[in-house]
Design an enzyme around this catalytic site. Structure first.
Site, PDB file in Angstrom:
ATOM      1  N   ASN A  43      30.150   0.797  54.785  1.00 11.72           N
ATOM      2  CA  ASN A  43      31.454   0.361  55.300  1.00 11.72           C
ATOM      3  C   ASN A  43      31.239  -0.490  56.550  1.00 11.72           C
ATOM      4  OD1 ASN A  43      30.683   2.900  56.474  1.00 11.72           O
ATOM      5  ND2 ASN A  43      32.770   3.278  57.160  1.00 11.72           N
ATOM      6  N   GLU A  45      33.604  -1.935  59.497  1.00 14.40           N
ATOM      7  CA  GLU A  45      34.946  -1.932  60.093  1.00 14.40           C
ATOM      8  C   GLU A  45      35.158  -3.174  60.946  1.00 14.40           C
ATOM      9  OE1 GLU A  45      35.340   1.971  61.877  1.00 14.40           O
ATOM     10  OE2 GLU A  45      35.515   2.890  59.892  1.00 14.40           O
ATOM     11  N   CYS A  54      35.040  -1.090  52.600  1.00 12.53           N
ATOM     12  CA  CYS A  54      34.401   0.170  52.207  1.00 12.53           C
ATOM     13  C   CYS A  54      32.974  -0.058  51.718  1.00 12.53           C
ATOM     14  CB  CYS A  54      35.200   0.833  51.092  1.00 12.53           C
ATOM     15  SG  CYS A  54      36.732   1.595  51.622  1.00 12.53           S
ATOM     16  N   GLU A  56      31.599   1.074  49.042  1.00 13.64           N
ATOM     17  CA  GLU A  56      31.541   0.781  47.608  1.00 13.64           C
ATOM     18  C   GLU A  56      31.740  -0.710  47.366  1.00 13.64           C
ATOM     19  OE1 GLU A  56      33.291   3.083  49.160  1.00 13.64           O
ATOM     20  OE2 GLU A  56      33.738   4.824  47.897  1.00 13.64           O
ATOM     21  N   CYS A  87      37.887   6.224  47.918  1.00 12.30           N
ATOM     22  CA  CYS A  87      39.323   6.028  48.159  1.00 12.30           C
ATOM     23  C   CYS A  87      39.974   5.416  46.915  1.00 12.30           C
ATOM     24  CB  CYS A  87      39.538   5.135  49.378  1.00 12.30           C
ATOM     25  SG  CYS A  87      39.166   3.387  49.097  1.00 12.30           S
ATOM     26  N   CYS A  90      38.845   1.902  46.038  1.00 10.59           N
ATOM     27  CA  CYS A  90      37.467   1.851  45.521  1.00 10.59           C
ATOM     28  C   CYS A  90      37.368   2.439  44.123  1.00 10.59           C
ATOM     29  CB  CYS A  90      36.509   2.523  46.492  1.00 10.59           C
ATOM     30  SG  CYS A  90      36.220   1.475  47.936  1.00 10.59           S
TER      31      CYS A  90
HETATM   32  N1  THU Z   1      35.436   4.516  53.461  1.00  9.28           N
HETATM   33  C1  THU Z   1      34.520   4.018  52.580  1.00  9.28           C
HETATM   34  O1  THU Z   1      33.620   3.261  52.959  1.00  9.28           O
HETATM   35  N2  THU Z   1      34.643   4.370  51.275  1.00  9.28           N
HETATM   36  C2  THU Z   1      35.610   5.196  50.789  1.00  9.28           C
HETATM   37  O2  THU Z   1      35.734   5.340  49.590  1.00  9.28           O
HETATM   38  C3  THU Z   1      36.461   5.933  51.720  1.00  9.28           C
HETATM   39  C4  THU Z   1      36.526   5.386  53.091  1.00  9.28           C
HETATM   40  C5  THU Z   1      35.345   4.105  54.877  1.00  9.28           C
HETATM   41  C6  THU Z   1      36.447   3.174  55.300  1.00  9.28           C
HETATM   42  C7  THU Z   1      36.474   3.409  56.792  1.00  9.28           C
HETATM   43  O3  THU Z   1      35.536   2.523  57.404  1.00  9.28           O
HETATM   44  C8  THU Z   1      35.998   4.825  56.953  1.00  9.28           C
HETATM   45  O4  THU Z   1      35.421   5.206  55.726  1.00  9.28           O
HETATM   46  C9  THU Z   1      37.106   5.795  57.325  1.00  9.28           C
HETATM   47  O5  THU Z   1      38.164   5.684  56.440  1.00  9.28           O
END
Ligand code: THU
Length: 132
Positions: A43, A45, A54, A56, A87, A90
């Site tokens: 991920n 940000e 994300c 994925e 999520c 994803c």
């Molecule tokens: N996140 C992912 O990378 N993949 C997911 O499927 C769930 C959430 C990340 C997004 C964000 O940077 C952090 O987790 C908190 O939500």
């Protein structure tokens, strides 16, 4: 070591490379494609929060760049007691490149916690076939 062990290990190795200064929740993902290649993502940000991406999504982008076409297995690794399940967005991203056999392996930093198929996470999904 099995292929599943390799892809789980790749997701766990990716995890600390994540850029997550806002949520402080790092996620690593790794895909084993139909050719046996492994692609990693994390991920990433952003100060403008909605622009974050994300793990994925990163792993899928790497797979496409390397000409992989299908996700045989995807491992997603996050720390903590609560399962780091993909999520909603994803789940749909994975769906695009999944088959009914695709394994989705949810891991923590020590290894596998739970495995799923796409139908478990996204039943009656909309996919490429809906457009043909
Ligand atoms: N996140 C992912 O990378 N993949 C997911 O499927 C769930 C959430 C990340 C997004 C964000 O940077 C952090 O987790 C908190 O939500």
């Amino acid at each position: 070591m099995s292929k599943n062990d390799d892809v789980i290990q790749a997701a766990i190795e990716a995890l600390p490379q994540a850029y997550a200064p806002y949520s402080r929740f790092q996620v690593g993902a790794a895909i084993l494609d139909e050719q046996g290649q492994i692609h990693k993502g994390v991920n990433v940000e952003n100060a403008a929060y909605p622009q974050g991406s994300c793990a994925e999504a990163g792993a899928i982008a790497a797979m496409i760049m390397a000409k992989g076409q299908k996700i045989k297995t995807i491992a997603v690794a996050g720390r903590g007691d609560v399962l780091c399940t993909p999520c909603g967005g994803c789940r749909q991203r994975i769906r695009e490149f999944a088959t009914s056999e695709t394994e989705i392996l949810v891991c923590d930093e020590t290894g596998l916690r739970k495995s799923y198929h796409i139908d478990d996470l996204l039943p009656d999904s909309f996919g490429p076939d809906n457009l043909s």
